[in-house]
Design a protein around this motif. Structure first.
Motif, PDB file in Angstrom:
ATOM      1  N   ASN A 346      -6.922  -1.756 -10.802  1.00 19.27           N
ATOM      2  CA  ASN A 346      -8.376  -1.786 -11.357  1.00 19.27           C
ATOM      3  C   ASN A 346      -8.709  -0.385 -12.145  1.00 19.27           C
ATOM      4  O   ASN A 346      -9.629   0.362 -13.045  1.00 19.27           O
ATOM      5  CB  ASN A 346      -9.355  -2.692 -11.245  1.00 19.27           C
ATOM      6  N   ALA A 347      -9.112   0.783 -10.630  1.00 19.14           N
ATOM      7  CA  ALA A 347      -9.141   1.889 -10.773  1.00 19.14           C
ATOM      8  C   ALA A 347      -8.413   3.035 -11.499  1.00 19.14           C
ATOM      9  O   ALA A 347      -7.370   2.905 -11.263  1.00 19.14           O
ATOM     10  CB  ALA A 347      -9.584   2.286  -9.028  1.00 19.14           C
ATOM     11  N   PRO A 348      -9.437   3.928 -12.645  1.00 21.98           N
ATOM     12  CA  PRO A 348      -8.542   5.025 -13.347  1.00 21.98           C
ATOM     13  C   PRO A 348      -8.677   6.105 -11.966  1.00 21.98           C
ATOM     14  O   PRO A 348      -8.974   6.914 -12.645  1.00 21.98           O
ATOM     15  CB  PRO A 348      -9.638   4.518 -14.034  1.00 21.98           C
ATOM     16  N   TYR A 349      -6.487   5.627 -11.358  1.00 20.24           N
ATOM     17  CA  TYR A 349      -6.443   6.942 -10.693  1.00 20.24           C
ATOM     18  C   TYR A 349      -6.679   8.771 -11.795  1.00 20.24           C
ATOM     19  O   TYR A 349      -6.499   8.975 -11.022  1.00 20.24           O
ATOM     20  CB  TYR A 349      -5.872   6.974 -10.444  1.00 20.24           C
ATOM     21  N   ASN A 350      -6.305   8.377 -13.235  1.00 23.96           N
ATOM     22  CA  ASN A 350      -5.966   9.148 -14.390  1.00 23.96           C
ATOM     23  C   ASN A 350      -6.801   9.496 -13.899  1.00 23.96           C
ATOM     24  O   ASN A 350      -6.522  11.007 -14.370  1.00 23.96           O
ATOM     25  CB  ASN A 350      -5.307   9.102 -15.149  1.00 23.96           C
ATOM     26  N   ARG A 351      -8.053   9.373 -13.979  1.00 27.35           N
ATOM     27  CA  ARG A 351      -9.251  10.576 -13.916  1.00 27.35           C
ATOM     28  C   ARG A 351      -9.842  10.781 -12.728  1.00 27.35           C
ATOM     29  O   ARG A 351     -11.436  11.059 -12.963  1.00 27.35           O
ATOM     30  CB  ARG A 351     -10.491   9.773 -15.104  1.00 27.35           C
ATOM     31  N   LEU A 352      -9.294  10.112 -11.339  1.00 25.74           N
ATOM     32  CA  LEU A 352      -9.959  10.737 -10.254  1.00 25.74           C
ATOM     33  C   LEU A 352      -9.593  11.674  -9.415  1.00 25.74           C
ATOM     34  O   LEU A 352      -8.176  12.010  -9.784  1.00 25.74           O
ATOM     35  CB  LEU A 352     -10.126   9.603  -9.371  1.00 25.74           C
ATOM     36  N   ARG A 353      -9.594  12.835  -9.237  1.00 27.45           N
ATOM     37  CA  ARG A 353      -9.277  13.659  -8.166  1.00 27.45           C
ATOM     38  C   ARG A 353      -8.510  12.944  -7.169  1.00 27.45           C
ATOM     39  O   ARG A 353      -8.169  12.133  -6.497  1.00 27.45           O
ATOM     40  CB  ARG A 353     -10.613  14.117  -6.965  1.00 27.45           C
ATOM     41  N   PRO A 354      -7.466  13.619  -7.125  1.00 31.90           N
ATOM     42  CA  PRO A 354      -6.053  12.453  -6.495  1.00 31.90           C
ATOM     43  C   PRO A 354      -6.302  13.206  -4.700  1.00 31.90           C
ATOM     44  O   PRO A 354      -7.359  13.959  -4.514  1.00 31.90           O
ATOM     45  CB  PRO A 354      -4.672  13.482  -6.536  1.00 31.90           C
ATOM     46  N   GLY A 355      -5.449  12.054  -3.679  1.00 33.52           N
ATOM     47  CA  GLY A 355      -5.721  11.681  -2.744  1.00 33.52           C
ATOM     48  C   GLY A 355      -6.297  10.795  -2.449  1.00 33.52           C
ATOM     49  O   GLY A 355      -5.697  10.714  -1.074  1.00 33.52           O
ATOM     50  N   LEU A 356      -7.215   9.926  -3.154  1.00 31.17           N
ATOM     51  CA  LEU A 356      -6.994   8.248  -3.197  1.00 31.17           C
ATOM     52  C   LEU A 356      -5.918   7.335  -2.077  1.00 31.17           C
ATOM     53  O   LEU A 356      -5.624   6.688  -1.265  1.00 31.17           O
ATOM     54  CB  LEU A 356      -8.032   7.371  -3.860  1.00 31.17           C
ATOM     55  N   LEU A 357      -4.463   7.675  -2.918  1.00 33.85           N
ATOM     56  CA  LEU A 357      -3.870   6.194  -2.851  1.00 33.85           C
ATOM     57  C   LEU A 357      -2.510   7.226  -2.087  1.00 33.85           C
ATOM     58  O   LEU A 357      -1.574   6.598  -0.633  1.00 33.85           O
ATOM     59  CB  LEU A 357      -3.014   6.746  -4.176  1.00 33.85           C
ATOM     60  N   SER A 358      -2.129   8.432  -1.117  1.00 33.78           N
ATOM     61  CA  SER A 358      -1.304   8.666  -0.543  1.00 33.78           C
ATOM     62  C   SER A 358      -2.554   7.766   1.223  1.00 33.78           C
ATOM     63  O   SER A 358      -0.933   8.010   1.783  1.00 33.78           O
ATOM     64  CB  SER A 358      -1.320   9.814  -0.287  1.00 33.78           C
ATOM     65  N   PRO A 359      -3.437   8.287   1.114  1.00 37.31           N
ATOM     66  CA  PRO A 359      -3.265   7.354   2.578  1.00 37.31           C
ATOM     67  C   PRO A 359      -3.221   6.279   2.105  1.00 37.31           C
ATOM     68  O   PRO A 359      -2.851   5.944   3.658  1.00 37.31           O
ATOM     69  CB  PRO A 359      -5.078   8.367   2.566  1.00 37.31           C
ATOM     70  N   LEU A 360      -3.546   5.665   1.748  1.00 36.53           N
ATOM     71  CA  LEU A 360      -3.862   4.391   1.556  1.00 36.53           C
ATOM     72  C   LEU A 360      -2.039   3.936   1.777  1.00 36.53           C
ATOM     73  O   LEU A 360      -1.702   2.671   2.842  1.00 36.53           O
ATOM     74  CB  LEU A 360      -4.111   4.012   0.734  1.00 36.53           C
ATOM     75  N   TRP A 361      -1.558   4.613   0.766  1.00 36.56           N
ATOM     76  CA  TRP A 361       0.403   4.430   1.061  1.00 36.56           C
ATOM     77  C   TRP A 361       0.726   4.583   2.405  1.00 36.56           C
ATOM     78  O   TRP A 361       1.191   3.630   2.549  1.00 36.56           O
ATOM     79  CB  TRP A 361       0.517   5.367   0.003  1.00 36.56           C
ATOM     80  N   ARG A 362       1.019   5.423   3.212  1.00 39.45           N
ATOM     81  CA  ARG A 362       0.723   5.158   4.356  1.00 39.45           C
ATOM     82  C   ARG A 362       0.062   4.804   5.371  1.00 39.45           C
ATOM     83  O   ARG A 362       1.135   4.043   6.626  1.00 39.45           O
ATOM     84  CB  ARG A 362       0.329   7.061   5.374  1.00 39.45           C
ATOM     85  N   GLN A 363      -1.328   4.173   5.668  1.00 39.24           N
ATOM     86  CA  GLN A 363      -1.887   3.025   6.227  1.00 39.24           C
ATOM     87  C   GLN A 363      -1.298   1.814   6.241  1.00 39.24           C
ATOM     88  O   GLN A 363      -0.833   1.867   6.942  1.00 39.24           O
ATOM     89  CB  GLN A 363      -3.187   3.039   5.525  1.00 39.24           C
ATOM     90  N   ILE A 364      -0.513   1.425   4.944  1.00 42.79           N
ATOM     91  CA  ILE A 364      -0.247   0.283   5.222  1.00 42.79           C
ATOM     92  C   ILE A 364       1.319  -0.185   5.255  1.00 42.79           C
ATOM     93  O   ILE A 364       1.669  -0.771   5.546  1.00 42.79           O
ATOM     94  CB  ILE A 364      -0.394  -0.642   3.505  1.00 42.79           C
ATOM     95  N   GLN A 365       1.910   0.695   5.563  1.00 42.06           N
ATOM     96  CA  GLN A 365       3.538   0.812   5.733  1.00 42.06           C
ATOM     97  C   GLN A 365       3.786   0.529   7.267  1.00 42.06           C
ATOM     98  O   GLN A 365       4.350  -0.352   7.749  1.00 42.06           O
ATOM     99  CB  GLN A 365       3.963   2.761   5.749  1.00 42.06           C
ATOM    100  N   PRO A 366       2.739   0.242   8.275  1.00 44.11           N
ATOM    101  CA  PRO A 366       3.010  -0.320   9.472  1.00 44.11           C
ATOM    102  C   PRO A 366       3.129  -1.646   9.459  1.00 44.11           C
ATOM    103  O   PRO A 366       3.412  -2.797  10.198  1.00 44.11           O
ATOM    104  CB  PRO A 366       2.022   0.133  10.221  1.00 44.11           C
ATOM    105  N   TYR A 367       2.626  -2.755   8.743  1.00 44.36           N
ATOM    106  CA  TYR A 367       1.662  -3.599   8.244  1.00 44.36           C
ATOM    107  C   TYR A 367       3.447  -4.650   7.384  1.00 44.36           C
ATOM    108  O   TYR A 367       2.882  -5.382   7.917  1.00 44.36           O
ATOM    109  CB  TYR A 367       0.942  -3.960   7.235  1.00 44.36           C
ATOM    110  N   LEU A 368       4.305  -3.490   7.177  1.00 47.07           N
ATOM    111  CA  LEU A 368       4.880  -4.623   6.871  1.00 47.07           C
ATOM    112  C   LEU A 368       6.058  -4.933   7.460  1.00 47.07           C
ATOM    113  O   LEU A 368       6.759  -5.864   7.364  1.00 47.07           O
ATOM    114  CB  LEU A 368       6.340  -3.326   6.346  1.00 47.07           C
ATOM    115  N   ARG A 369       5.953  -4.395   9.164  1.00 45.21           N
ATOM    116  CA  ARG A 369       6.537  -5.333  10.432  1.00 45.21           C
ATOM    117  C   ARG A 369       5.714  -6.292  10.485  1.00 45.21           C
ATOM    118  O   ARG A 369       5.743  -6.851  11.461  1.00 45.21           O
ATOM    119  CB  ARG A 369       7.060  -4.349  11.125  1.00 45.21           C
ATOM    120  N   HIS A 370       4.223  -6.956  10.342  1.00 46.15           N
ATOM    121  CA  HIS A 370       3.870  -8.025  10.974  1.00 46.15           C
ATOM    122  C   HIS A 370       4.392  -8.962  10.595  1.00 46.15           C
ATOM    123  O   HIS A 370       5.091  -8.974   9.917  1.00 46.15           O
ATOM    124  CB  HIS A 370       2.092  -7.540   9.933  1.00 46.15           C
TER     125      HIS A 370
END
Length: 1013
Positions: A346-370
């Motif tokens: 629901n968030a409009p990332y095309n209207r926000l400064r970049p940098g919000l999704l990259s940390p989240l992308w990397r943070q959830i990677q370890p949980y793929l092996r949960h």
């Protein structure tokens, strides 16, 4: 107090009702609601026991929840809603030490939060023994213990949240509710102690029970708040957003919000409930959050609301990331990731400064092996949201193409990305592996690592054989649990839809994955495999669209597309098409057939083409409405293929199938059939130009008549059927030949068809239906065989368009009606001078009032409306005769004439005419209806200055020719010497019109000279 608790419980049960029985009437329900609310608002009696008071609160909260579960909010206005939200917010922190604030009694809608004022807290009694480091005599409970038991033990023995992780605890300590060191933090006092000797055994049991009851109160309150969020209209809740969702801290103590509960509450169940409420608030908030923007530099004088919303989005990211770091409960962890997925969607990332999704992308990677399958599924759901939101995003594209993504695959111990047909015992070691034996870090940069991960999750055995969830837990080659595989297939579909250029290198491999899924016995896996095929076909079609700016070298070669579909059609898709016991799978298989690229379909082997057509024609007679609708829609796509549209037999067979579907009981089937009929009639118009009269002669007159009658009947159906039925009517009226129009059997159906269009234009139907009807009338006017000058129905058609062009509130409908009035190519088509004058006056009045509207959103179509009106008026000037001069002259000397002059000068210079709702076609992702209105696209977007100048010169030349013709009319009138009343009036009016046009051309020349200087 005990009696009061019992009474509240009884009232709550009455409000809840029993399925199948009549619920409590609204007057009684309202009385109960007020009793529950007053109970929660009343302070605790001084002589009441805390435990008993907790049970009273629980009963009232349960009653409120039962009252709200009945449907929408119907308990008073904003004041009552604000009071309820205020008391629920206060009780969210029931029993939490350190929360020493004076709560507002009512919450009001406001863009800024209502900050709670701090009250003087009662200092706690210092413990006799100062807290020390946890000693070895206290046996801690392990994280993995007691997860399945849940219940009270999990809440009693929950580990201190500030001691669970270094980064998480450190960050939370910085966001304590009260920053003063002398005030207790929200972290409960009983959890901060490390000594067993502070309480005696009876005291410890009492405190433990009290903590349990307080946790149950907070949990019930949050569930009640969840019911409120679901019952109250979203637009109303947006006003209270700031009271529950924080923005960035601006100094002082941070506000107490739902995220405070998520970060601080000791009970995992309470935290999970708070996350459910946040998810419910975020769900469907795309329009509200779409206002957020922080790309521009921050203002110092004031803070725009868009910037405040953007900071709220960033605070949500920050807080949920902190919660993700320190959460130990698998259930709550799942809720955090689901909440993040709602935020990302629901968030409009095309209207926000970049940098919000990259940390989240990397943070959830370890949980793929949960180890918990629900956590892994939720992580894949979040990845699906990341690759589908506002795709394609440059930030996500960089994350997908980054080569150093060993974390995504190394835990699965893969050696490369191989064909899914490779046997498990020989995985990734056969000669057909397209990528060779590479480690994930050495993979070719064009292949997204997420794609490789999802393919391995779908096709390869899982490594952790101790995992007991899901089917097939005992075998050595057990695949991932079904929920994980399904979610991985959905991520693949999202990835192909949003980032097809990154996935096209693996087109054949993904086709093999889909084929493997279709060969399995699980219908859900088969269904998602078919959907993946459909997305692949749609991605190829998007590449070959005329408006796609992608270079031809970057597209998938036609030869590869042909081979892809040859393999698909010779594979298990045939079985899915004939799987009568699974109609949803059949539906998806039909959609897959409709996603074949037309250029590739032409080059398919004849047997493959015959297979597709034969199967679809047969499935249009299925007993299942979903299958029938999908098959009819697919035929509506095929009828546009160049290799099929000129085949008279195929056109006839498709028409018969569509006409049968138009009489179906299901509105969905009729809607798809109407859309397909619109496409089929589009094909008839195209064939008129390509094949000529030969095609009209070969097509059965009886079939054309049946299509005309069925479309007329469908024009009185529901709006979603009607919108395409009127489109088909316009095409059919355009297609009718002279021989057909002279036959007696066509006379009455013709009148009924035009009458249906006129009724639709003047009706209160949706605007899309009305502008399609206006376009259809214009399309019918293109048929030179129609007797527009003498037919009884032509007057009604012109009157309806004139009425709409002046009175309709929707500018796109006005544009379509004005464009339809410009279609007749000859003067006699407009009828006598009275009708011609009525058309002129209606267009002139519409131009004069073209800026008057009650809907601000319509202003974006003003330029296009004025352009189309001016074009139509100049068209009428070009066709006008001497008998039309009085009406034209009278109009030009009035106020509307001066306005027309201003717009005509702009039109002649090539200005204006931005796009404003061009097409009048149907939906379904197929071809829209018809072509664009005459003159509507002139001067549109994307034109160069040179093109505008050339168009302007052409228009000036045409107007000059009109001027010369009208001058000749004046000369002829003088030579005739007609002294009659009508002749003299026509002559005087002609001089007025000539003087007007001379003035216009003179103004254009002056402007041209001034610009050249």
């Amino acid at each position: 107090m005990e009696l009061r608790r019992a009474a509240l419980t009884c009232m709550a049960n009455l409000c809840l009702g029993v399925p199948g029985q009549a619920s409590l009437e609204d007057p009684y329900r309202s009385v109960c609601f007020r009793v529950f609310l007053q109970t929660l608002q009343s302070p605790k009696p001084p002589d009441a026991e805390e435990l008993l008071y907790c049970t009273v609160i629980q009963g009232a909260v349960k009653g409120l929840q039962s009252s709200l579960c009945g449907g929408k909010w119907r308990f008073g206005g904003q004041e009552e809603l604000g009071a309820l939200l205020a008391v629920l917010k206060r009780l969210m922190f029931q029993g939490c030490p350190g929360v020493c604030v004076e709560w507002p009694s009512v919450l009001y809608p406001a863009p800024l939060p209502q900050y709670e004022t701090c009250s003087t807290p009662k200092p706690p009694e210092p413990p006799q023994n100062p807290p020390t480091q946890t000693s070895g005599n206290k046996k801690k409970k392990s994280r993995g213990r007691g997860r399945k038991g849940g219940g009270e033990d999990e809440e009693r023995d929950a580990e201190p949240r500030l001691q669970r992780g270094g980064r998480g605890g450190e960050a939370w300590s910085k966001t304590s509710v009260l920053p003063s060191p002398g005030v207790l933090s929200l972290y409960p006092l009983w959890k901060r102690s490390s000594s067993d000797s502070e309480f005696s055994d009876p005291e410890g049991a009492a405190h433990s029970k009290l903590r349990l009851f307080h946790g149950r109160v907070r949990q019930g309150v949050l569930l009640c708040l969840l019911a409120v969020v679901k019952a109250v209209e979203k637009r109303t809740l947006y006003g209270y957003w700031s009271s529950f969702i924080p923005d960035a801290p601006i100094g002082g103590p941070p506000p107490l919000t739902l995220l405070t509960v998520v970060l601080k509450d000791p009970s995992p169940k309470v935290r999970a409930c708070a996350l459910q409420v946040v998810s419910a608030l975020l769900d469907g908030s795309r329009q509200f959050l779409g206002v957020a923007e922080d790309l521009a530099p921050a203002r110092t004088s004031y803070t725009p609301f868009s910037f405040s919303l953007a900071t709220a989005v960033r605070e949500l990211h920050r807080s949920l990331s902190l919660a993700l770091l320190a959460e130990a409960s698998a259930h709550t962890l799942t809720q955090i990731i689901k909440c993040l997925a709602h935020l990302v969607c629901n968030a409009p990332y095309n209207r926000l400064r970049p940098g919000l999704l990259s940390p989240l992308w990397r943070q959830i990677q370890p949980y793929l092996r949960h180890r918990d399958v629900n956590v892994r599924v939720s992580v894949l759901t979040l990845y699906g949201a990341l690759v589908s939101t506002q795709a394609p995003l440059s930030e996500i594209q960089l994350l997908l193409t980054h080569t150093s993504q060993e974390m995504g695959l190394s835990w699965r111990q893969r050696e490369g990305f191989s064909s899914p047909h490779t046997p498990p015992s020989h995985k990734y070691h056969n000669s057909h592996t397209p990528r060779g034996s590479h480690t994930p870090g050495e993979e070719e940069p064009g292949v997204p690592w997420l794609l490789q991960l999802c393919v391995s999750l779908v096709t390869q055995p899982r490594d952790d054989q101790s995992d007991s969830e899901g089917p097939g837990g005992g075998g050595a080659t057990a695949l991932e649990p079904s929920p994980v595989r399904l979610e991985a297939l959905q991520v693949l579909a999202h990835l192909v839809r949003g980032y097809f250029p990154l996935c096209q290198a693996c087109l054949c491999e993904l086709g093999q994955v889909s084929a493997r899924c279709l060969r399995e016995t699980d219908p859900s896996i088969q269904l998602h495999g078919a959907k993946l095929l459909e997305e692949l076909g749609t991605g190829i079609i998007q590449q070959y669209r005329p408006d796609n700016s992608q270079s031809e070298s970057c597209r998938v070669p036609i030869s590869q597309v042909v081979q892809f579909w040859v393999d698909v059609l010779s594979g298990p898709l045939n079985g899915a098409l004939q799987s009568h016991q699974h109609p949803t799978l059949q539906t998806s298989a039909c959609d897959t057939l409709s996603s074949i690229l037309p250029q590739a379909f032409t080059q398919l082997p004849e047997k493959s083409q015959v297979l597709c057509v034969t199967v679809l024609l047969g499935l249009t007679y299925s007993d299942n409405s979903l299958v029938k609708a999908a098959a009819v829609r697919a035929l509506g796509v095929y009828i546009l293929f160049p290799c099929l549209r000129e085949d008279v037999m195929f056109v006839a067979d498709t028409a018969n199938a569509i006409l049968t579907a138009l009489d179906d009981r299901s509105p969905n089937v009729r809607s798809k059939a109407a859309w397909s009929l619109g496409n089929l009639t589009d094909t008839l118009i195209v064939n008129m130009g390509c094949v000529g009269e030969v095609f009209q002669e070969e097509l059965s007159d009886m079939l054309v008549l049946q299509m005309l009658q069925s479309a007329t009947k469908a024009a009185f159906d529901k709006d979603r059927v009607k919108s395409n039925a009127v489109r088909a009517l316009g095409n059919l009226l355009h297609f009718l030949s002279v021989s057909q129009l002279t036959r007696p059997g066509f006379q009455r159906p013709l009148e009924e068809a035009v009458s249906a269009l006129v009724t639709t234009v003047q009706s209160e139907a949706t605007m899309k239906v009305r502008w399609n009807a206006c376009y259809a009338l214009g399309n019918a006017f293109r048929n030179p065989a129609l007797p527009l000058d003498s037919a009884s129905w032509s007057g009604d058609a012109f009157s309806a368009l004139c009425c709409v062009v002046t009175s309709c509130q929707n500018f796109k409908v006005r544009i379509k009606s004005a464009a339809a009035l410009s279609v007749p190519a000859c003067r006699h088509c407009y009828g006598d001078a009275a009708r011609f004058g009525h058309v002129w006056r209606s267009l002139a009045a519409a131009l004069e009032h073209s800026e008057e509207t009650q809907d601000f959103l319509e202003y974006r179509y003003c330029s296009s409306l004025r352009h189309t009106l001016t074009h139509t008026l100049t068209h009428l000037l070009r066709l006008s005769q001497s008998q039309d001069m009085p009406a034209l002259g009278m109009s030009l000397v009035m106020e509307e004439g001066r306005g027309f002059k201003e717009h005509l000068v702009k039109y002649l210079r090539g200005e204006g005419g931005t796009d404003g709702g061009r097409r009048g076609g149907g939906t379904d992702g197929g071809r829209g209806g018809g072509t664009e209105g005459m003159g509507e696209t002139e001067g549109g977007r994307g034109e160069t200055e040179g093109e505008r100048e050339r168009k302007g010169e052409e228009r000036v030349r045409t107007l000059g020719e009109t001027l010369e013709r009208l001058r000749s009319l004046c000369v002829d009138g003088e030579e005739d010497g007609d002294e009659g009343r009508d002749g003299g009036e026509e002559e005087r009016s002609a001089f007025v019109v000539v003087a007007f046009l001379e003035d216009v051309l003179r103004s254009c020349e002056e402007l041209k000279v001034s610009h050249s200087d």
